[in-house]
Design an enzyme around this catalytic site. Structure first.
Site, mmCIF file in Angstrom:
data_model
loop_
_atom_site.group_PDB
_atom_site.id
_atom_site.type_symbol
_atom_site.label_atom_id
_atom_site.label_comp_id
_atom_site.label_asym_id
_atom_site.label_seq_id
_atom_site.Cartn_x
_atom_site.Cartn_y
_atom_site.Cartn_z
ATOM 1 N N LYS A 14 -21.786 10.410 6.320
ATOM 2 C CA LYS A 14 -21.927 11.876 6.291
ATOM 3 C C LYS A 14 -22.611 12.407 7.550
ATOM 4 C CE LYS A 14 -24.260 11.899 2.340
ATOM 5 N NZ LYS A 14 -24.297 10.468 1.944
ATOM 6 N N ARG A 89 -26.373 17.082 -4.625
ATOM 7 C CA ARG A 89 -26.519 15.709 -5.110
ATOM 8 C C ARG A 89 -26.358 15.632 -6.622
ATOM 9 N NH1 ARG A 89 -27.864 13.102 -0.356
ATOM 10 N NH2 ARG A 89 -28.981 11.167 -0.644
ATOM 11 N N ARG A 128 -28.072 -0.268 9.643
ATOM 12 C CA ARG A 128 -28.818 0.921 10.066
ATOM 13 C C ARG A 128 -30.309 0.676 9.928
ATOM 14 N NH1 ARG A 128 -27.862 6.592 7.052
ATOM 15 N NH2 ARG A 128 -29.401 5.787 5.583
ATOM 16 N N ARG A 134 -36.072 3.804 8.633
ATOM 17 C CA ARG A 134 -36.126 4.527 7.363
ATOM 18 C C ARG A 134 -36.657 3.619 6.255
ATOM 19 N NH1 ARG A 134 -31.032 8.458 6.120
ATOM 20 N NH2 ARG A 134 -31.680 7.865 4.012
ATOM 21 N N ARG A 145 -30.205 3.383 -4.602
ATOM 22 C CA ARG A 145 -29.592 4.646 -4.167
ATOM 23 C C ARG A 145 -28.123 4.709 -4.561
ATOM 24 N NH1 ARG A 145 -31.038 3.960 1.820
ATOM 25 N NH2 ARG A 145 -29.843 5.855 2.250
HETATM 26 O O1 C5P Z 1 -29.040 12.473 2.344
HETATM 27 P P1 C5P Z 1 -29.907 11.297 2.694
HETATM 28 O O2 C5P Z 1 -29.237 9.994 2.411
HETATM 29 O O3 C5P Z 1 -30.487 11.381 4.048
HETATM 30 O O4 C5P Z 1 -31.126 11.380 1.681
HETATM 31 C C1 C5P Z 1 -32.166 10.423 1.683
HETATM 32 C C2 C5P Z 1 -32.989 10.531 0.415
HETATM 33 O O5 C5P Z 1 -33.537 11.847 0.305
HETATM 34 C C3 C5P Z 1 -32.225 10.320 -0.878
HETATM 35 O O6 C5P Z 1 -32.071 8.957 -1.210
HETATM 36 C C4 C5P Z 1 -33.120 11.051 -1.872
HETATM 37 O O7 C5P Z 1 -34.271 10.286 -2.186
HETATM 38 C C5 C5P Z 1 -33.565 12.255 -1.060
HETATM 39 N N1 C5P Z 1 -32.682 13.420 -1.254
HETATM 40 C C6 C5P Z 1 -32.737 14.085 -2.470
HETATM 41 N N2 C5P Z 1 -31.930 15.170 -2.685
HETATM 42 C C7 C5P Z 1 -31.092 15.599 -1.733
HETATM 43 C C8 C5P Z 1 -31.022 14.930 -0.487
HETATM 44 C C9 C5P Z 1 -31.834 13.827 -0.291
HETATM 45 O O8 C5P Z 1 -33.488 13.707 -3.350
HETATM 46 N N3 C5P Z 1 -30.320 16.677 -1.970
HETATM 47 MG MG MG Z 2 -27.538 11.355 6.122
#
Ligand code: C5P
Ligand code: MG
Length: 190
Positions: A14, A89, A128, A134, A145
């Site tokens: 993404k 999400r 990554r 991270r 996740r």
């Molecule tokens: O989108 P990304 O993978 O960068 O998000 C990392 C973490 O941030 C997710 O695993 C979650 O813990 C949190 N997150 C969330 N709600 C969102 C976006 C991210 O809880 N809408």
């Molecule tokens: Mg991302």
């Protein structure tokens, strides 16, 4: 104004594809994950709350995310389009986004679902993790996740299918080939 949701499991590309969309179409980018990581870095109250969820691979509660997203959306000066990356999400977040956009006479025009096999996701995220720094790019949290994605996030697909804006995109193969498929979907929606 084109509103694009870029969707998919963790590691589906993404962020990578969002950068290419921005470069080509000049859209604004709203990445809720990036905003949360910035809040953590600045040690804000929101950052402190979010860190506990992120480190466990869980989702930050809807009310917190929706409020954060709305503020970000309001702060945007005119753009030709917006890419929503990592949001919605949950189905409740998708409903909240629809309401927010409706107030502006807008809607989500395209939802792009990047489809990638589970094994490939894990391999990409482990790779990554070697460079991202991270806290959530380790095997245990990656698996969590993906589980959270399947249970809480995948139902968002049905929401956009019902809306008529859903597009499946093969998210495997060369980055530029994936971007070619995304570009076609965006241009067909314009
Ligand atoms: O989108 P990304 O993978 O960068 O998000 C990392 C973490 O941030 C997710 O695993 C979650 O813990 C949190 N997150 C969330 N709600 C969102 C976006 C991210 O809880 N809408
Ligand atoms: Mg991302």
């Amino acid at each position: 104004m084109l509103n694009v949701v870029i969707f998919g499991p963790p590691g589906s590309g993404k962020g990578t594809q969002s950068e290419k969309i921005i470069a080509k179409y000049g859209f604004a980018h709203i990445s809720t994950g990036d905003i949360l990581r910035q809040e953590i870095k600045e040690q804000t109250e929101l950052g402190k709350q979010a860190k506990a969820f992120i480190d466990k691979g869980e989702l930050v509660p809807d009310a917190t995310i929706i409020d954060m997203l709305e503020k970000k959306l309001e702060s945007l000066t005119t753009a030709q389009g917006v890419i929503f990356d990592g949001f919605p999400r949950t189905v409740d977040q998708a409903g909240a986004l629809k309401k927010m956009l409706r107030k502006r006479g807008e809607d989500v025009n395209v939802m792009l679902n990047l489809e990638v096999q589970r094994e490939e996701l894990i391999q990409r995220l482990l790779k990554r993790g070697e460079v991202s720094g991270r806290s959530d790019d380790n095997l245990e949290t990656i698996e969590k996740r993906i589980r959270v994605y399947e249970e809480q996030t995948a139902p968002v697909i049905e929401f956009y299918k019902a809306e008529g804006s859903y597009h499946a995109i093969l998210g495997e193969g060369a980055i530029d080939d994936i971007f070619g498929r995304i570009s076609s979907a965006i241009e067909n929606a314009q």
